[in-house]
Design an enzyme around this catalytic site. Structure first.
Site, PDB file in Angstrom:
ATOM      1  NE  ARG A  51      -0.448   1.566   3.639  1.00 11.19           N
ATOM      2  CZ  ARG A  51       0.684   2.297   3.522  1.00 11.19           C
ATOM      3  NH1 ARG A  51       1.950   2.012   3.913  1.00 11.19           N
ATOM      4  NH2 ARG A  51       0.443   3.637   3.546  1.00 11.19           N
ATOM      5  N   GLY A  52       0.167   2.396  -0.109  1.00 12.44           N
ATOM      6  CA  GLY A  52       1.127   3.576  -0.236  1.00 12.44           C
ATOM      7  C   GLY A  52       1.084   3.824  -1.923  1.00 12.44           C
ATOM      8  CB  ALA A  53       0.521   6.640  -4.151  1.00 12.02           C
ATOM      9  NE  ARG A  92      -6.287   0.770  -2.146  1.00 12.70           N
ATOM     10  CZ  ARG A  92      -5.680   1.473  -1.235  1.00 12.70           C
ATOM     11  NH1 ARG A  92      -4.322   1.157  -0.650  1.00 12.70           N
ATOM     12  NH2 ARG A  92      -6.225   2.026  -0.058  1.00 12.70           N
ATOM     13  CD  GLN A 200      -3.615   2.811   6.415  1.00  7.43           C
ATOM     14  OE1 GLN A 200      -4.595   3.112   7.582  1.00  7.43           O
ATOM     15  NE2 GLN A 200      -4.104   2.476   5.320  1.00  7.43           N
ATOM     16  CG  ASP A 241      -3.105   7.891  -1.940  1.00  5.04           C
ATOM     17  OD1 ASP A 241      -2.980   8.386  -0.772  1.00  5.04           O
ATOM     18  OD2 ASP A 241      -2.773   6.769  -2.184  1.00  5.04           O
ATOM     19  CG  ASN A 251      -2.588  11.307   2.056  1.00  2.01           C
ATOM     20  OD1 ASN A 251      -2.062  10.453   1.454  1.00  2.01           O
ATOM     21  ND2 ASN A 251      -2.333  11.714   3.486  1.00  2.01           N
ATOM     22  CE  LYS A 252      -5.675   5.472   3.941  1.00  5.46           C
ATOM     23  NZ  LYS A 252      -6.479   4.708   3.044  1.00  5.46           N
TER      24      LYS A 252
HETATM   25  O1  MRU Z   1      -4.817   3.302   2.033  1.00  5.21           O
HETATM   26  P1  MRU Z   1      -3.335   3.256   1.812  1.00  5.21           P
HETATM   27  O2  MRU Z   1      -2.756   2.926   2.974  1.00  5.21           O
HETATM   28  O3  MRU Z   1      -2.629   2.767   0.607  1.00  5.21           O
HETATM   29  O4  MRU Z   1      -3.269   4.838   1.586  1.00  5.21           O
HETATM   30  C1  MRU Z   1      -1.749   5.387   1.734  1.00  5.21           C
HETATM   31  C2  MRU Z   1      -1.697   6.835   1.889  1.00  5.21           C
HETATM   32  O5  MRU Z   1      -2.799   7.678   1.876  1.00  5.21           O
HETATM   33  C3  MRU Z   1      -0.519   7.545   1.838  1.00  5.21           C
HETATM   34  O6  MRU Z   1      -0.373   8.755   2.550  1.00  5.21           O
HETATM   35  C4  MRU Z   1       0.004   7.716   0.324  1.00  5.21           C
HETATM   36  O7  MRU Z   1      -0.107   6.694  -0.582  1.00  5.21           O
HETATM   37  C5  MRU Z   1       1.232   8.293   0.218  1.00  5.21           C
HETATM   38  S1  MRU Z   1       2.470   7.123   0.423  1.00  5.21           S
HETATM   39  C6  MRU Z   1       4.024   8.073   0.049  1.00  5.21           C
END
Ligand code: MRU
Length: 357
Positions: A51-53, A92, A200, A241, A251-252
């Site tokens: 996970r994470g973009a 996703r 997270q 994201d 973002n999250k």
């Molecule tokens: O749902 P997730 O855990 O994939 O969400 C991740 C985030 O929102 C991060 O802040 C974002 O992807 C940046 S990662 C460098």
């Protein structure tokens, strides 16, 4: 900077497979998961094992290779390739890095697709996926260096979710800035929002920062206002994201609220992201697709029922912070401030390309 264990890697040559840290098991257990099929890569992305973009982008690019590498018969390679790419695109919707990375590996073989043998095409796809991974490391290092001076000696820095090494090929984005500042000898403390519903921040960000010996304090999401009012935080840095052309940033879920709180307390709010997270094909944040996730993540997080059976639930996984709340965007090409379309395009020297989704 001292990287964590590899978030994601390609194992072997061709045929090979994807190995990733199963982030759903952290922080209690550090285990790797091997993905030998495109379905396994899709599932790993969907369930947030990876996970994470930026990390999702790397996984998707490698997923394309996994999906086509055993395919023989030149005539149908193109068909299989597009089937695999379209399938991975459904994993996703919000992080644009996923679509960016898939488009990029496809572009690499576009001109040869109908006149080269499958083995050559698979090798070119793998080369491109590995390049994406290598470039992501370099971009994250550069983001760290570009943003380090924003953290002042003795300051408190609040972050939301996990934008660390686990969310990228290495080092992270928002957390890369912290790693770089720490390496420059600065002392500061980090407040990590736990980040409901999937935690997270609690599970991953604190785990990363503690391993790097960076002072970190975990807070529940609903404590951020109080922590700011008490004067414990002088800076907010989060990841992204998808960033629209005008700087609106997805973002999250919860990030927007943090930005509003930061504004109310006069605290600068920064976003850290590589150029692969910008989507200049959309003008503003209203066009960013927001992922809706399983209600059980809220009612039964981590296996325990915390709400009555049958309750109606709304579970958007992301929100959009308007550009006017963002003091600057820390990229591998420097800090973009103030945040507006002209400066974003100028700094990234982007030619806007239409996205496939
Ligand atoms: O749902 P997730 O855990 O994939 O969400 C991740 C985030 O929102 C991060 O802040 C974002 O992807 C940046 S990662 C460098």
């Amino acid at each position: 900077m001292n990287p964590l264990p590899r978030t994601i890697e390609w194992v072997g040559d061709l045929p090979g497979h994807v190995r990733l840290i199963d982030q759903t098991l952290l922080p209690t257990s550090l285990e790797y998961r091997d993905c030998h099929t495109v379905e396994q890569v899709w599932e790993a992305i969907k369930l947030l094992r990876v996970r994470g973009a930026p990390a999702i982008g790397v996984a998707a690019a490698m997923g394309v290779v996994v999906g086509v590498q055993r395919h023989t018969g030149a005539g149908t390679f193109a068909h299989r390739l597009h089937e695999v790419a379209d399938y991975l695109r459904t994993s996703r919707p919000t992080a644009v890095n996923l679509f960016w990375a898939i488009d990029r590996v496809l572009r690499r073989i576009e001109s040869r697709l109908h006149n080269s043998p499958p083995e050559i095409l698979a090798r070119l796809l793998l080369e491109e996926a590995l390049t994406i991974e290598t470039e992501d490391r370099a971009m994250c290092l550069a983001i760290g260096l570009a943003g380090a001076s924003l953290i002042g000696e003795g300051q408190g820095v609040l972050t939301h979710c996990n934008a660390g090494g686990l969310a990228t090929a290495a080092y992270g984005t928002a957390i890369a800035v912290m790693y770089a500042a720490a390496e420059q000898g600065k002392r500061f403390s980090v407040y990590a929002d736990e980040t409901r519903p999937l935690l997270q921040g609690a599970r991953l960000t604190t785990w990363e920062l503690m391993q790097a010996d960076i002072d970190v304090t975990l807070i529940c999401d609903n404590m951020a206002a109080q922590v700011m009012r008490e004067g414990r935080v002088q800076l907010v840095i989060v990841g992204a994201d998808r960033i629209a052309a005008n700087g609106d940033t997805a973002n999250k879920i919860g990030t927007y609220g943090v930005a509003v709180l930061a504004k109310a307390h006069g605290i600068p709010f920064y976003v850290a992201a590589p150029s692969s997270t910008f989507d200049l094909s959309i003008r503003d944040g209203s066009a960013i697709p927001i992922e809706q996730r399983d209600p059980r993540e809220i009612t039964h997080a981590f296996g325990k029922a915390t709400a009555p059976d049958g309750v109606r639930v709304y579970n958007p996984a992301f929100d959009v912070t308007p550009a006017e709340l963002i003091a600057g965007i820390i990229t591998e090409k420097g800090v973009i401030a103030p945040v507006n379309e002209r400066l974003i395009r100028e700094r990234l020297s982007f030619v806007s390309e239409p996205r496939t989704k």
